[in-house]
Write a protein that holds these residues in place. Structure first.
Motif, PDB file in Angstrom:
ATOM      1  N   ARG A   1      -4.384  60.423   3.533  1.00 58.19           N
ATOM      2  CA  ARG A   1      -3.211  59.710   4.333  1.00 58.19           C
ATOM      3  C   ARG A   1      -2.226  60.655   3.891  1.00 58.19           C
ATOM      4  O   ARG A   1      -1.210  61.111   4.849  1.00 58.19           O
ATOM      5  N   ILE A   2      -1.933  61.126   2.623  1.00 59.33           N
ATOM      6  CA  ILE A   2      -0.881  62.022   2.177  1.00 59.33           C
ATOM      7  C   ILE A   2      -0.899  63.401   3.190  1.00 59.33           C
ATOM      8  O   ILE A   2       0.066  63.783   3.406  1.00 59.33           O
TER       9      ILE A   2
ATOM     10  N   ILE B   1       2.921  59.265   3.906  1.00 50.21           N
ATOM     11  CA  ILE B   1       3.094  59.669   2.625  1.00 50.21           C
ATOM     12  C   ILE B   1       3.317  58.562   1.615  1.00 50.21           C
ATOM     13  O   ILE B   1       2.614  58.445   0.716  1.00 50.21           O
ATOM     14  N   MET B   2       4.362  57.742   2.000  1.00 48.68           N
ATOM     15  CA  MET B   2       4.857  56.779   1.097  1.00 48.68           C
ATOM     16  C   MET B   2       4.261  55.525   1.268  1.00 48.68           C
ATOM     17  O   MET B   2       4.354  54.231   0.596  1.00 48.68           O
TER      18      MET B   2
ATOM     19  N   GLN C   1      -1.684  49.218   0.633  1.00 51.38           N
ATOM     20  CA  GLN C   1      -1.197  48.041  -0.215  1.00 51.38           C
ATOM     21  C   GLN C   1      -1.966  48.260  -1.510  1.00 51.38           C
ATOM     22  O   GLN C   1      -1.646  47.327  -2.530  1.00 51.38           O
ATOM     23  N   ILE C   2      -2.655  49.499  -1.795  1.00 48.67           N
ATOM     24  CA  ILE C   2      -2.891  49.649  -3.178  1.00 48.67           C
ATOM     25  C   ILE C   2      -1.661  50.660  -3.576  1.00 48.67           C
ATOM     26  O   ILE C   2      -1.090  50.444  -4.944  1.00 48.67           O
ATOM     27  N   PHE C   3      -1.939  51.799  -3.194  1.00 48.37           N
ATOM     28  CA  PHE C   3      -0.866  52.976  -3.298  1.00 48.37           C
ATOM     29  C   PHE C   3       0.101  52.803  -2.217  1.00 48.37           C
ATOM     30  O   PHE C   3      -0.060  53.561  -1.113  1.00 48.37           O
ATOM     31  N   GLY C   4       1.294  52.114  -2.188  1.00 45.36           N
ATOM     32  CA  GLY C   4       2.354  52.625  -1.075  1.00 45.36           C
ATOM     33  C   GLY C   4       3.359  51.500  -1.128  1.00 45.36           C
ATOM     34  O   GLY C   4       3.130  50.222  -1.791  1.00 45.36           O
ATOM     35  N   ILE C   5       4.315  51.633  -0.319  1.00 47.99           N
ATOM     36  CA  ILE C   5       5.415  50.781  -0.406  1.00 47.99           C
ATOM     37  C   ILE C   5       5.200  49.456   0.085  1.00 47.99           C
ATOM     38  O   ILE C   5       5.533  48.306  -0.034  1.00 47.99           O
TER      39      ILE C   5
ATOM     40  N   ARG D   1       3.030  47.598  -0.309  1.00 46.18           N
ATOM     41  CA  ARG D   1       2.554  46.621  -1.451  1.00 46.18           C
ATOM     42  C   ARG D   1       3.603  45.948  -1.658  1.00 46.18           C
ATOM     43  O   ARG D   1       3.360  44.667  -2.082  1.00 46.18           O
ATOM     44  N   LEU D   2       5.021  46.326  -1.661  1.00 49.45           N
ATOM     45  CA  LEU D   2       5.961  45.430  -1.986  1.00 49.45           C
ATOM     46  C   LEU D   2       6.340  44.697  -0.589  1.00 49.45           C
ATOM     47  O   LEU D   2       6.677  43.463  -0.480  1.00 49.45           O
TER      48      LEU D   2
END
Lengths: 165, 531
Positions: free
Chosen positions: A22-23, A88-89, A150-154, A156-157
């Motif tokens: 993804r990145i 990326i984010m 939703q694991i590594f990324g905004i 999830r907030l």
């Protein structure tokens, strides 16, 4: 890999590789966008004018209208940049993925690597039907069905509430 | 997984926030990378700009000041063939049928901007009061174009003609209703008409090649100088932005000591080889054949081929020498102040179009400039599209000139050695690229038009906007008439162009090397003149 509470559960190596993918794709998009934003002379016109295949009529007619070219240039520059940042984010990732697939589909269809088509723009490799745009489209499709944002990324907030509900 | 569990809490845990922004370091690395790359690129560019002292800005164009546009200039058109029609349009007058044709074409092809550009072309405040053509159909079309003051199509065509047809140009020149003439006849008429016009005090715009014979060059130059009329030769490349920029760059010594110049004018279509259409209404009744032959020593019976495709015969023109070599020479004369060469050798033949033509369809001319230490070489085929561009070769670099301008450093350059060694200059990439109007795509409608466009002869750019070079060239001429000065392609430039072209034609036709005697201002056949 299995679904748990409607979400994917990955092994560490699966998760790591998916996030890296993804990145990397995000980086590719972001740099393409930023380079165009920073270059005063960039325009999509050469790309559009070189169009071949069943979509070429539309692309060529766009190339002929300076106002349309301006819109396409704007959408490309900011589209690529925002898709890149999103990936990326891990921010609004699904929309970013769909946007990325759409952009890539245009790039793929403008000069598709079909038998008998030759192009003015130099190509860095040899392709028949499958080229790097097509592969990137499917890599994004993989990220769509195996989400990591939703694991590594905004996300999830952002989507916390919905997830909680 | 743990992150899913964490979502059950009402507030964001530290762990959750860390995971959400896990990719921030990636963005940091990205930003740093972009910054490094930008700094490196701009340092290299700055260093090149600093070392070479060049500017990427459009060239400063000479402007004619104090032009009083209030009074119209009354113009007569002599010769309304293919070029005559183009010149009229460039002056702001198109046949109503042409306007309709452009309008139709623009509806089908959005890249076709001909009508839009014609309508936005500056009004030069000209009145076309006289038209002269020996073919009735063209004369009628010329009158309609001259009278189309409002630039409208057939439906809105002016009901009254505002222009008079003259059956003989001398009657037109005698009229007080004419201030200036545009001469677009076949070449064998250029000199006589231009001389007669100048003697009547009419200003002259004449198409290239300036004269059909070398003797005529002297006659014409003498009369133009004596009368002082405003004279412009039809090399519209004088207005091409990239040529003007090329001169700026060359003058700054960017490519070092020039030693070889190569120009070419290949094209590959019947139209490009002067096999023009013969009009269905052409006949002895509609064409004044006797007057057409005029000053030609060789009298022949009526021939439609000769009338419409006159460029193929020595009786009326000088083939590639006068028709296309002159454009290339004039472009380079503008950039390098070539002047008349010391010597010329030319060769070629009729190798493809064996249609009865006399002039060669493959033609080469090699000119020597020993006082400048370089050779100027022209090469052309009318049966191949392989283009080699206009290339100026120097010890430190080479420049290719067309609609755009590209300069490469030479890998063995002395001047750039240090920069090449440091990696600042890469000989594989251009050190200078000037591409005006690169953000726009343009429809160019025929093979011949594409040929002219590629050479910067069809259009150029002013403030990023595409403009017809011929329009600018006519505008320069009319501005000079209004301010009583000589334009860029004046009789001195014309003299150099015509002598240079005739040297090649004579060398080819007589099979001898031709020298130029600078002191006596004459050509010498076959024996060297003092350098």
């Amino acid at each position: 890999m299995h679904r748990k509470n409607g979400f994917h559960s990955y092994s560490n190596s699966q998760l790591t590789l998916l996030v890296i993918l993804r990145i990397l794709i995000g980086w590719h998009f972001l740099y393409e966008g930023v380079t165009k934003l920073l270059s005063s002379s960039w325009s999509s016109i050469g790309y559009l004018a070189d169009s071949k295949g069943f979509m070429s009529g539309i692309f060529l007619s766009w190339a002929g209208d300076p106002d349309v070219v301006k819109i396409i240039d704007f959408m490309n520059m900011w589209g690529l940049t925002l898709v890149g940042l999103g990936l990326i984010m891990g921010c609004l990732t699904r929309i970013s993925i769909i946007g990325g697939i759409l952009l890539l589909a245009f790039y793929y269809l403008s000069p598709p690597p079909m038998v008998g088509y030759t192009f003015a723009l130099p190509s860095e490799g040899s392709y028949l039907w499958v080229n790097k745009n097509l592969i990137e489209i499917f890599a994004l499709a993989v990220l769509y069905v195996f989400p990591t944002q939703q694991i590594f990324g905004i996300d999830r907030l952002i989507f916390k509430k919905r997830i909680r509900d | 997984m743990s992150d899913i569990k964490s979502t059950k809490t009402q507030t964001f845990s530290r762990r959750s926030i860390l995971k959400a922004f896990a990719a921030v370091p990636v963005l940091g690395a990205f930003g740093y990378g972009v910054f490094r790359k930008r700094t490196y690129d701009s340092e290299i560019r700055d260093q090149i700009v600093k070392e070479l002292g060049i500017s990427y800005n459009p060239p400063v164009l000479p402007a004619i000041k104090g032009v009083d546009m209030s009074k119209p200039i009354k113009v007569g058109i002599i010769g309304y063939g293919i070029r005559g029609e183009q010149l009229m349009r460039a002056a702001g007058f198109a046949n109503p049928a042409t306007i309709d044709e452009w309008e139709e074409s623009a509806k089908k092809n959005s890249n076709d901007h001909r009508l839009e550009e014609f309508l936005s072309q500056e009004d030069l405040n000209l009145q076309f009061t006289g038209a002269c053509d020996l073919f009735d159909v063209r004369a009628k079309s010329a009158l309609e174009a001259c009278s189309n003051l409002k630039r409208k199509g057939v439906k809105e065509q002016a009901s009254q003609l505002t222009c008079k047809r003259y059956l003989n140009y001398k009657e037109m020149l005698a009229s007080p209703d004419i201030d200036a003439v545009i001469i677009a006849t076949p070449d064998h008429w250029h000199t006589q008409i231009a001389i007669d016009a100048a003697l009547e005090g009419k200003h002259v715009y004449v198409e290239k090649g300036m004269t059909r014979t070398i003797d005529e060059v002297y006659q014409l130059a003498e009369v133009i100088k004596k009368t002082g009329v405003v004279f412009q030769l039809g090399h519209q490349g004088r207005q091409t932005e990239s040529f003007i920029k090329a001169k700026e760059i060359i003058d700054q010594g960017l490519i070092g000591k020039i030693n070889l110049i190569e120009v070419c004018t290949n094209r590959n279509s019947p139209n490009g080889a002067w096999v023009y259409d013969i009009h269905p209404e052409a006949s002895e009744k509609t064409i004044d054949w006797e007057q057409f032959q005029g000053p030609t020593p060789n009298r022949v019976p009526f021939s439609k081929e000769r009338f419409f495709r006159w460029r193929c015969w020595w009786d009326y023109g000088t083939g590639l020498g006068g028709d296309l070599l002159t454009h290339e020479y004039d472009a380079l004369n503008q950039i390098l102040n070539l002047g008349i060469p010391h010597s010329c050798v030319a060769s070629g033949g009729v190798y493809y179009y064996k249609d009865g033509r006399e002039v060669p369809d493959v033609f080469q001319a090699v000119y020597e400039y020993p006082d400048r230490d370089f050779t100027f070489m022209y090469s052309a085929s009318l049966a191949s599209n392989r283009d080699r561009g206009k290339i100026i070769m120097g010890h430190d670099g080479n420049m290719t000139i067309g609609g755009e301008l590209i300069v490469y450093a030479d890998p063995e350059s002395t001047k750039y050695k240090a920069l090449i060694d440091k990696g600042v200059i890469d000989p594989a990439n251009p050190i200078f690229l000037y591409s005006p109007g690169s953000k726009r795509i343009d429809a160019v409608t025929s093979a011949t038009a594409k040929y002219f466009a590629g050479r910067g002869l069809l259009y150029t750019y002013r403030q990023g906007k595409r403009v017809d070079t011929t329009h600018l060239h006519i505008k320069e001429w009319t501005d000079c008439i209004r301010t009583q000065q000589q334009p860029s392609c004046n009789i001195d430039q014309g003299f150099q162009e015509a002598i240079t072209a005739h040297m090649a034609t004579i060398s080819y036709r007589e099979g001898v090397k031709i020298y130029w005697d600078k002191e006596k201002q004459v050509i010498i056949k076959g024996e060297p003149a003092k350098i």
